[in-house]
Design a protein around this motif. Structure first.
Motif: not given
Lengths: 66, 183
Positions: A23-26, A52-58
């Protein structure tokens, strides 16, 4: 030798459910499942960016070459 | 898409009707042979005797001759039925909205091969038909002919174009699958 998708590992580490991420990434849960199971033939940079933005990862945390 | 589904439904009904009507027409035609099967006040005039043999039959066809002729006719009939069967299956898929799938490609390919096989078997069919129709002619009057004209070339061309279309469709299926699996 193949690209391994470690998305489920990252989801577990961040304690986030697939539905929430989808849902967050559409994207649909079905498409996220395709990505998680490694059935995807390609990943859009926009999708990878959103994950990556939502999970705060690379990207390297999600994709691995074995 | 709805338009495709609607038109496909109409075409499927037509093909299904032809699928069941064709064997019946063959049977009636052979039961009335050597007379032509005239329907709808002369609008439809079917003859299952190749033109090369029309003036070469010097006896009335017995039941045995007709059965032999019908059995020989079963060669093109079987191919025609197979083509109709593939068309029914193909248009059923279109009705469901399935256009770029491997099943569609297979049906189109089968139609192409069936058309090609029909032309490969055509000389054998025409020869056997000669045997069936002139077997009981007076001695020395037996006749067999093998014909090849523009119609045959046309069907071969259609078959090759159909096969080419099936290859293009196969590529389209691959593209669609790739697009579906791009997240």
């Amino acid at each position: 030798m193949a690209i391994i998708v470690n998305l489920d590992v990252m989801l577990a580490k961040r304690k986030i459910r697939s539905k929430e991420l989808a849902e967050a990434i559409g994207i649909t849960e079905q498409n996220l499942s395709i990505l998680k199971t490694g059935k995807a033939k390609a990943v859009r940079l926009a999708t990878l960016d959103a994950i990556c933005k939502y999970l705060d990862c690379q990207p390297g945390d999600i994709l691995e070459f074995k | 898409m709805d338009k495709i589904k609607r038109v496909s439904l109409i075409f499927r009904f037509i093909f299904q009707f032809c699928f069941f009507a064709l064997p019946i027409i063959y049977i009636i035609a052979w039961a009335t042979t050597p007379g032509d099967l005239v329907m709808a006040g002369g609008v439809i005039n079917l003859s299952f005797i190749p033109p090369a043999y029309t003036n070469k039959i010097f006896h009335s066809l017995s039941v045995y001759d007709r059965l032999f002729g019908f059995a020989v006719s079963a060669i093109p009939m079987a191919i025609e039925l197979y083509i109709l069967y593939s068309l029914i299956k193909l248009f059923k898929l279109y009705e469901k909205g399935e256009i770029f799938t491997s099943l569609n490609v297979n049906h189109i390919r089968h139609i192409g091969y069936a058309l090609l096989i029909s032309q490969i078997l055509n000389p054998i069919y025409e020869f056997l038909m000669g045997v069936a129709l002139t077997l009981h002619n007076p001695p020395g009057k037996g006749f067999a002919a093998i014909g090849f004209d523009l119609t045959n070339i046309g069907i071969i061309l259609i078959a090759l174009i159909t096969l080419l279309i099936s290859w293009v469709m196969a590529e389209a299926c691959k593209l669609r699958e790739e697009q579906q699996l791009t997240i």
